[in-house]
Design an enzyme around this catalytic site. Structure first.
Site, PDB file in Angstrom:
ATOM      1  N   ASP A 193      -2.282  -4.859   0.213  1.00 43.61           N
ATOM      2  CA  ASP A 193      -1.955  -5.879   0.468  1.00 43.61           C
ATOM      3  C   ASP A 193      -3.040  -6.696   1.777  1.00 43.61           C
ATOM      4  OD1 ASP A 193      -0.842  -3.864   2.247  1.00 43.61           O
ATOM      5  OD2 ASP A 193       1.278  -5.004   1.938  1.00 43.61           O
ATOM      6  N   GLN A 214       0.775  -1.272   0.032  1.00 45.12           N
ATOM      7  CA  GLN A 214      -0.008   0.024   0.075  1.00 45.12           C
ATOM      8  C   GLN A 214       0.856   1.357   0.138  1.00 45.12           C
ATOM      9  OE1 GLN A 214      -2.930  -1.638   3.493  1.00 45.12           O
ATOM     10  NE2 GLN A 214      -3.903   0.009   2.164  1.00 45.12           N
ATOM     11  N   HIS A 215       0.175   2.392  -0.313  1.00 40.00           N
ATOM     12  CA  HIS A 215       0.707   3.819   0.007  1.00 40.00           C
ATOM     13  C   HIS A 215       1.686   4.203  -1.003  1.00 40.00           C
ATOM     14  CE1 HIS A 215      -1.578   3.554   3.689  1.00 40.00           C
ATOM     15  NE2 HIS A 215      -0.558   2.685   4.290  1.00 40.00           N
TER      16      HIS A 215
END
Length: 481
Positions: free
Chosen positions: A239, A81-82
């Site tokens: 994830d 992520q991110h």
């Protein structure tokens, strides 16, 4: 052809350090082939990766799967992520991706929180308070430090978006991964125009948010992957949302994931808003919510301590008065992005094994402290903790979680839950089922349950006391970088 009972699907996990691919029988959940290839990540405060390595790793992982991948009817990508992926007009990376564990944007996170109404505003608007891991802070960092890269950027993607777009040729994302950006409004489930305007990000640069169960596209012609033209591509997701699908989670069941980062999460029916910033109010991948608390220092930090001591990671010894806060990469929970590790209670008779146990204790402490905040009032507080991730099968991790939580612990036998969750999402496109129901049909959470033991209140109190007393020292570190 394979001997599978049903159609085959591919689930992909593009994580921080590698990309894994599983070919799964959609009828039974049997993994019929798998592959994996590594990526490189820069070290230090700046953690970056070249997205083209992810694509190369995906190609290699799929080719390791052999003929089974060619039979797949659908594919889905779960990813870290991110991460901020910036692409030029040709779809090529402008610069390496800024990953979730790149903490250089901590000053931007503080500034954005202050400039737009404070923590309460952000929690109510996006579900989360900006931290250095969030994509919006990385965009603000890029604007301040590399304006020429910003000007060259014609598309902004997350890691799983990048691979999905290279498969389909279309820019898409999903609600689960979008909810970790800081510019997706959880109340309206749409991009937040006010936040985007404040950080100077044109919404036209962002991918379309695909709904759960919707087809994101089909595999396009121009690729060198072992997929047939027209293979369905699912939305994919972040994830943690993919792992929640992979476990077939029902609301209220707690998960503790031990990986490069440590996470605690549960599916919830209510939209979470925590103005303290401890709990990130993420969306999940099938219409509910996934409140989550995350630490930056988990298995890698403990393994580093073991390596420094010259010990096997299982060579722990009981300790009664030693505290180690293993914040080797700064920390997100508690929010100390530029802190370093801290050791208290060292004596002449302290052993290396006790030091290692103290590292385990410190890594688990923050996650368990956030667990009550993650679970809503409907959750069963006595239910077993589902222990997943790379550390879940380690005896020292299992015993530390049992001792500090006082709860039973269940260790699912299924491996690669992110990739399995992606595969369940792909299977759902073919069968019309909820992907979590697919995973429950596959019985992915099956595994031994370790009985509860008495909670070590003394250790919890000691660690909390050291953390409180050391707070000024740990916070001062944020001003010296």
């Amino acid at each position: 052809m394979s001997a599978a009972e049903g159609p085959l699907v591919v689930g992909v996990d593009t994580s921080t350090q590698s990309t894994k691919a599983l070919v799964v029988d959609a009828a039974t959940g049997q993994v019929v082939a798998s592959g994996q290839a590594p990526h490189t990540v820069s070290s230090g405060a700046g953690r970056e990766s070249d997205p083209r390595q992810w694509w190369d790793a995906l190609r290699e992982a799929l080719h390791q799967c052999g003929d089974a991948a060619r039979e797949a009817a659908a594919v889905s990508v779960g990813g870290q992520q991110h991460g901020l992926v910036t692409l030029d007009e040709r779809g090529e990376p402008v610069r390496p991706a800024l990953l979730w564990n790149d903490v250089r944007s901590a000053p931007q996170a503080r500034r954005l929180t202050e400039e737009l109404g404070g923590a309460k505003f952000w929690a109510e608007r996006t579900g989360s308070v900006p931290a250095a891991s969030f994509t919006v802070t990385k965009w603000a960092w890029l604007a301040e430090h590399e304006p020429e890269a910003l000007r060259a950027t014609k598309a902004v993607r997350l890691p799983h978006d990048y691979l999905t777009e290279r498969l389909t040729g279309e820019g898409t994302t999903d609600r689960g991964d979008a909810s970790g950006t800081g510019w997706w409004a959880s109340a309206t489930e749409s991009y937040d125009a006010e936040i985007l305007a404040h950080v100077g990000l044109d919404p036209a640069l962002l991918p379309r948010v695909v709904r759960p169960g919707e087809v994101a596209g089909t595999v396009r012609d121009s690729h060198d992957l072992p997929f047939a033209k027209g293979t369905l591509v699912a939305p994919g997701t972040g994830d943690n949302a993919a792992a929640a699908l992979g476990l077939g989670l029902r609301p209220g069941t707690p998960v503790l994931s031990l990986g490069t980062s440590g996470t605690v999460y549960a599916v919830a029916k209510r939209r979470p808003t925590d103005p303290t910033g401890t709990v990130a109010g993420f969306a999940d991948a099938h219409g509910d919510w996934l409140p989550l608390a995350c630490t930056l220092n988990c298995t890698l930090a403990v393994d580093r301590v073991a390596a420094l001591l010259g010990l096997d990671r299982e060579a722990v010894e009981p300790t009664a008065d030693l505290t180690l806060l293993p914040y080797l990469d700064g920390e997100r929970t508690p929010n100390l992005p530029n802190a370093s590790g801290l050791l208290h209670g060292l004596r002449h008779d302290t052993t290396a094994g006790q030091l290692l146990q103290a590292a385990y204790d410190g890594a688990v402490h923050s996650l368990l402290g956030a667990l009550d905040l993650v679970l809503d009032e409907d959750a069963d507080r006595s239910a077993p903790l589902l222990l997943i991730g790379g550390g879940a099968r380690g005896t020292a991790w299992q015993q530390t979680v049992r001792r500090l939580s006082g709860r039973p612990v269940q260790v699912p036998e299924a491996k690669e839950l992110v990739a399995l969750g992606a595969a369940a999402q792909a299977a759902g496109l073919l069968t019309g089922e909820d992907p979590a129901a697919v995973a429950r049909r596959w019985n992915t959470a099956r595994g031994p349950v370790l009985d509860a033991v008495e909670r070590d209140e003394a250790a919890l109190a000691r660690i909390a006391g050291v953390l409180s007393d050391a707070a000024p020292l740990l916070e001062r570190g944020t001003d010296t970088h």
